[in-house]
Design an enzyme around this catalytic site. Structure first.
Site, PDB file in Angstrom:
ATOM      1  N   ARG A 142       0.897  -1.158   0.195  1.00 42.77           N
ATOM      2  CA  ARG A 142       0.198   0.025  -0.041  1.00 42.77           C
ATOM      3  C   ARG A 142       0.566   1.302   0.006  1.00 42.77           C
ATOM      4  O   ARG A 142       0.537   2.335  -0.656  1.00 42.77           O
ATOM      5  CB  ARG A 142      -1.050   0.050   1.128  1.00 42.77           C
ATOM      6  CG  ARG A 142      -1.921   1.208   1.252  1.00 42.77           C
ATOM      7  CD  ARG A 142      -2.816   0.969   2.232  1.00 42.77           C
ATOM      8  NE  ARG A 142      -2.599   1.122   3.730  1.00 42.77           N
ATOM      9  CZ  ARG A 142      -3.324   0.930   4.591  1.00 42.77           C
ATOM     10  NH1 ARG A 142      -4.576   0.451   4.620  1.00 42.77           N
ATOM     11  NH2 ARG A 142      -2.669   1.376   5.933  1.00 42.77           N
ATOM     12  N   LYS A 154      -2.634   7.328   1.750  1.00 42.68           N
ATOM     13  CA  LYS A 154      -2.401   7.515   3.435  1.00 42.68           C
ATOM     14  C   LYS A 154      -1.313   8.718   3.353  1.00 42.68           C
ATOM     15  O   LYS A 154      -0.170   8.143   3.610  1.00 42.68           O
ATOM     16  CB  LYS A 154      -2.063   6.253   3.886  1.00 42.68           C
ATOM     17  CG  LYS A 154      -2.432   6.198   5.177  1.00 42.68           C
ATOM     18  CD  LYS A 154      -2.543   4.409   5.604  1.00 42.68           C
ATOM     19  CE  LYS A 154      -2.353   4.626   7.387  1.00 42.68           C
ATOM     20  NZ  LYS A 154      -3.308   5.366   8.096  1.00 42.68           N
ATOM     21  N   GLU A 213     -16.402   6.389   6.246  1.00 36.37           N
ATOM     22  CA  GLU A 213     -15.283   5.514   7.113  1.00 36.37           C
ATOM     23  C   GLU A 213     -15.395   6.597   8.498  1.00 36.37           C
ATOM     24  O   GLU A 213     -15.725   7.641   8.519  1.00 36.37           O
ATOM     25  CB  GLU A 213     -14.057   5.430   6.804  1.00 36.37           C
ATOM     26  CG  GLU A 213     -13.151   6.766   6.097  1.00 36.37           C
ATOM     27  CD  GLU A 213     -12.023   6.377   5.474  1.00 36.37           C
ATOM     28  OE1 GLU A 213     -11.458   5.113   5.820  1.00 36.37           O
ATOM     29  OE2 GLU A 213     -11.353   7.128   4.718  1.00 36.37           O
TER      30      GLU A 213
END
Ligand code: PXG
Length: 291
Positions: free
Chosen positions: A52, A151, A184
């Site tokens: 990721r 992220k 989320e």
């Protein structure tokens, strides 16, 4: 005890681990990170976190100065040097030291550092009894502007929502997407359960592709539950039988009220309990060995 930090090819004492004030990670939030757990002497889902990180780097045209294998070695070695078999690892890659001005052309090499420490997000009691949350008025970043799958070091979107949670006297906030669909929480993915079926928002709603989320979906299917990635609204959430959150830092935690609407029985539900236990068991077995 002073921690040992990995930074740019070296392992140094915490007080020597310094980043330049000209680092674009600091000046512009130009960088990425991973929050990773170690359990039982293993870096849990180490490969998935590294993959990721490299995907985020690709999207940002950020060149990580190490190979994936070398990053794996850094994760393991940082744990080892801190005698950590269970804990929390923060891996950060920034655009590096440049000068003033947005353009990254002056940043010759990325800065990379790794901290192995501990994290406690919520009190133990909440893992037994669940937690209340609220919906933040702050909407989750739109994927066409800053994709939540990256992220990045810019967490202001989530921090503003977290401030609202704090102001409301709860520890976490639900974030809706631009269209008002459940997305989320500030640092966790969300699941609901209705009539024995498990639902979680799909990635296209604009969420992080959570590694704990994927693990829990797999475990739930393994236990025979139907799991769907499907859009849902606050109405569906308020009327769910159970709700829980997943995240590396949060692990799996039940939500027992949302905006003062009690969810189901108001206690940690039976399916959530099973998933919590399955997750705990799974963490003992999976990941890169720290040896
Ligand atoms: N959504 C967001 C926005 C996150 O930041 C998750 C979901 C869960 O993803 P993983 O892959 O961890 O299952 C995250 C990750 C904190 C903290 O201090 C939270 C995260 C990472 C690091 C620190 O709350 N959340």
């Amino acid at each position: 005890m002073s921690r040992i930090i990995y930074i740019d090819g070296e392992y140094v004492n915490e007080d020597k681990a310094k980043v330049s004030v000209f680092d674009h990670g600091l000046l512009y939030g130009d960088g990425i990170f991973e929050g990773i757990r170690a359990y039982n002497g293993r870096v849990f889902k180490g490969k998935e976190h590294i993959d990721r990180l490299f995907c985020a780097a690709k999207a940002l045209m950020l060149e990580i100065p190490l190979t994936k294998e070398e990053v794996a070695e850094v994760l393991v070695e940082t744990c080892k040097r801190n005698n950590l078999t269970d804990g929390y690892i923060r891996l950060v890659v920034t655009r590096g030291k440049g000068d003033l001005g947005l353009s990254p052309t002056k940043c010759k090499t990325a800065t990379i550092f790794c901290i192995a420490a501990n994290i406690t997000l919520y009190p133990d009691e909440m893992y037994e009894n669940g937690m209340p949350i609220i919906t933040a008025s702050q909407r989750r970043n739109k994927a066409t502007i800053i994709d939540p799958q990256i992220k990045s070091l810019n967490y202001l979107n989530n921090i503003l929502a977290k401030i609202q949670a704090n102001q409301a006297g709860v520890l976490e906030a639900l974030m809706l997407n631009h269209d008002g669909i459940v997305a989320e929480c500030t640092g966790d993915n969300i699941f609901i359960i209705k009539d024995g079926v498990i639902y979680t928002p799909p990635l296209h709603v604009g969420i992080l592709d959570g590694i704990t989320r994927n693990t829990v979906m797999e475990l739930a299917r393994g236990l025979g539950y139907e799991v769907y990635e499907k859009e849902f609204t606050q109405y569906n959430l308020y009327n769910a039988d159970e709700c829980f959150l997943t995240g590396t830092a949060a692990e799996v935690i039940a939500v027992t009220s949302v905006d003062q609407r009690v969810i189901g029985s108001g206690k940690c539900g039976s399916i959530t309990k099973k998933l919590l236990a399955a997750f705990k068991e799974h963490t003992k077995l999976d990941g890169l060995e720290i040896k």
